[in-house]
Scaffold this motif. Structure first.
Motif, PDB file in Angstrom:
ATOM      1  N   GLU A 157      26.172 -49.077 -15.633  1.00  0.00           N
ATOM      2  CA  GLU A 157      25.468 -48.611 -16.726  1.00  0.00           C
ATOM      3  C   GLU A 157      26.123 -48.658 -18.031  1.00  0.00           C
ATOM      4  O   GLU A 157      25.714 -49.051 -19.088  1.00  0.00           O
ATOM      5  CB  GLU A 157      25.003 -47.274 -16.452  1.00  0.00           C
ATOM      6  CG  GLU A 157      23.772 -47.277 -15.470  1.00  0.00           C
ATOM      7  CD  GLU A 157      23.374 -46.122 -15.163  1.00  0.00           C
ATOM      8  OE1 GLU A 157      23.898 -44.768 -15.908  1.00  0.00           O
ATOM      9  OE2 GLU A 157      22.584 -45.772 -14.224  1.00  0.00           O
ATOM     10  N   TRP A 158      27.548 -48.224 -17.960  1.00  0.00           N
ATOM     11  CA  TRP A 158      28.505 -48.144 -19.265  1.00  0.00           C
ATOM     12  C   TRP A 158      28.627 -49.566 -19.836  1.00  0.00           C
ATOM     13  O   TRP A 158      28.424 -49.658 -21.196  1.00  0.00           O
ATOM     14  CB  TRP A 158      29.608 -47.525 -18.871  1.00  0.00           C
ATOM     15  CG  TRP A 158      30.629 -47.351 -19.855  1.00  0.00           C
ATOM     16  CD1 TRP A 158      30.515 -46.110 -20.858  1.00  0.00           C
ATOM     17  CD2 TRP A 158      31.566 -47.929 -20.425  1.00  0.00           C
ATOM     18  NE1 TRP A 158      31.834 -46.075 -21.678  1.00  0.00           N
ATOM     19  CE2 TRP A 158      32.520 -47.151 -21.298  1.00  0.00           C
ATOM     20  CE3 TRP A 158      32.314 -49.318 -20.120  1.00  0.00           C
ATOM     21  CZ2 TRP A 158      33.461 -47.867 -22.211  1.00  0.00           C
ATOM     22  CZ3 TRP A 158      33.395 -49.744 -20.705  1.00  0.00           C
ATOM     23  CH2 TRP A 158      33.785 -48.831 -21.620  1.00  0.00           C
ATOM     24  N   GLU A 209      25.391 -50.665 -21.717  1.00  0.00           N
ATOM     25  CA  GLU A 209      25.400 -49.993 -22.957  1.00  0.00           C
ATOM     26  C   GLU A 209      26.274 -50.706 -23.926  1.00  0.00           C
ATOM     27  O   GLU A 209      26.057 -50.545 -25.091  1.00  0.00           O
ATOM     28  CB  GLU A 209      25.622 -48.677 -23.075  1.00  0.00           C
ATOM     29  CG  GLU A 209      24.670 -47.590 -22.072  1.00  0.00           C
ATOM     30  CD  GLU A 209      25.061 -46.410 -21.760  1.00  0.00           C
ATOM     31  OE1 GLU A 209      26.211 -45.816 -22.449  1.00  0.00           O
ATOM     32  OE2 GLU A 209      24.375 -45.565 -21.071  1.00  0.00           O
ATOM     33  N   HIS A 210      27.462 -51.342 -23.603  1.00  0.00           N
ATOM     34  CA  HIS A 210      28.129 -52.028 -24.396  1.00  0.00           C
ATOM     35  C   HIS A 210      28.045 -53.621 -24.632  1.00  0.00           C
ATOM     36  O   HIS A 210      28.890 -54.381 -24.806  1.00  0.00           O
ATOM     37  CB  HIS A 210      29.564 -51.873 -23.869  1.00  0.00           C
ATOM     38  CG  HIS A 210      30.119 -50.357 -24.342  1.00  0.00           C
ATOM     39  ND1 HIS A 210      29.921 -49.417 -23.452  1.00  0.00           N
ATOM     40  CD2 HIS A 210      30.956 -49.687 -25.116  1.00  0.00           C
ATOM     41  CE1 HIS A 210      30.168 -48.431 -23.830  1.00  0.00           C
ATOM     42  NE2 HIS A 210      30.926 -48.461 -25.042  1.00  0.00           N
TER      43      HIS A 210
END
Length: 355
Positions: free
Chosen positions: A346-347, A350-351
């Motif tokens: 997920e992280w 997001e990037h």
């Protein structure tokens, strides 16, 4: 009687001498580890990286040759179908030639020239009949000649395609053998590197950065990248397992020992460690305040305190520490410490990095 002042000066002098001797002894041990271990580790790491690259190139060449062979085989099949069709056409033309010859015979086409002249009602009828027969014969002869030429050309093309395909097959066989040879060397080099990494873990001290001579890449214009270039995702964040009691704290990437591991973004190396459950590990702090961890490595490619760019190699994957097989354990944390992890997939998404 000895002077108290002289005795007071003697004690610091002795302590100083002992400190110098201890420092010299420590330096000698460090030099011995570097020359016998760190240098060997660097050589093994670089050799693994080089062999991985050679395997990749050989695989690419083999696949390229295989695709060319398939295209050549398809071309040969098309030529064979075309050749068969042309042969059928030639048979039809020959049948037609026989039919016309029989018709000519029935209509007097086989009569001598003198008889035809006597039976003709007029000179014009004789000329028209002769001209029609001549045109029919010429057309049929031309068609047969053209078809035979086409058949000869197609047979030559078929032979050429077959020869080219066989050459490609031989080349693919050579490439496959070369790839197997590289893989055998790679396996030996990988486990040499892994053995040295395990010795470092047992000693609790890293052998120093393995500088792999990474090529300059203009493609890393993005701020964030995946931690490895090619991979298969294995254990995910929060999953259960025998090695983690409260859920898996990161995302695992199944890759071979020695695969270059990349910093996912710009940052500074805050930890290089070679002991504990994570084995050989690197932790990077990024400008946005998050930390990324790269664990179970076989070698590190950076030093603590070093600044890294997106995509820069920070180590090589392995299976050190509590590991069931070669893979990269990747974590994203709010702090440098275990227990503050967030979902890496997920992280990264997001990037702008979707795995």
């Amino acid at each position: 009687m000895r002077s108290p002042r002289r005795h007071a000066l003697l004690v610091p002098a002795l302590l100083c001498a002992l400190a110098v001797l201890a420092a010299g002894s420590t330096a000698a041990i460090g030099d011995d580890v570097d020359s016998g271990g760190s240098g060997g580790s660097r050589g093994a790491g670089a050799e693994v990286a080089r062999l991985l690259q050679e395997t990749s190139v050989a695989t690419h060449q083999y696949e390229e040759g295989r695709r060319e062979a398939e295209a050549q085989r398809a071309k040969a099949r098309r030529l064979e179908r075309l050749l068969a069709r042309e042969r059928r056409n030639i048979d039809v033309l020959r049948d037609e030639l026989g039919r016309i010859a029989r018709a000519q015979y029935r209509s007097g086409g086989s009569l001598p020239q003198a008889a035809q002249m006597l039976l003709a009602e007029s000179p014009e009828d004789l000329m028209r009949g002769q001209h029609a027969l001549w045109q029919a014969d010429l057309a049929l002869n031309n068609t047969v000649i053209k078809s035979r030429r086409a058949e000869t050309q197609l047979a030559a093309d078929e032979a050429k395609a077959s020869a080219a395909w066989q050459a490609l097959e031989r080349r693919n066989a050579r490439l496959a053998e070369m790839k197997r040879g590289i893989e055998r060397k790679l396996e030996a080099a990988q486990w040499t590197l892994q053995g040295r990494a395990e010795a470092s873990v047992a000693a609790g001290s890293c052998r120093g950065a393995v500088r792999l001579g990474q090529r300059k890449r203009k493609s890393f214009t993005r701020a964030w990248v995946a931690p490895v270039e090619t991979y298969e995702l294995s254990a995910g964040f929060g999953s259960g397992g025998a090695y983690w009691a409260n859920g898996h704290t990161g995302q695992d990437f199944a890759v071979d020992i020695g695969t270059p591991v990349r910093s996912v973004g710009e940052g500074r190396v805050v930890k290089v460690s070679c002991g504990g459950a994570f084995g050989v590990e690197v932790v990077v702090r990024h400008p946005n305040g998050y930390y990324t961890q790269y664990a179970h490595l076989s070698a590190v490619a950076v030093d603590q305190g070093e600044r890294v760019a997106p995509g820069q190699w920070v180590g090589q994957s392995g299976t050190t520490g509590n590991s069931t097989g070669p893979h990269l354990h990747f974590e994203v944390r709010l702090t440098p410490y275990l227990g503050s992890g967030v979902d890496p997939l997920e992280w990264l998404a997001e990037h702008g990095v979707r795995l």
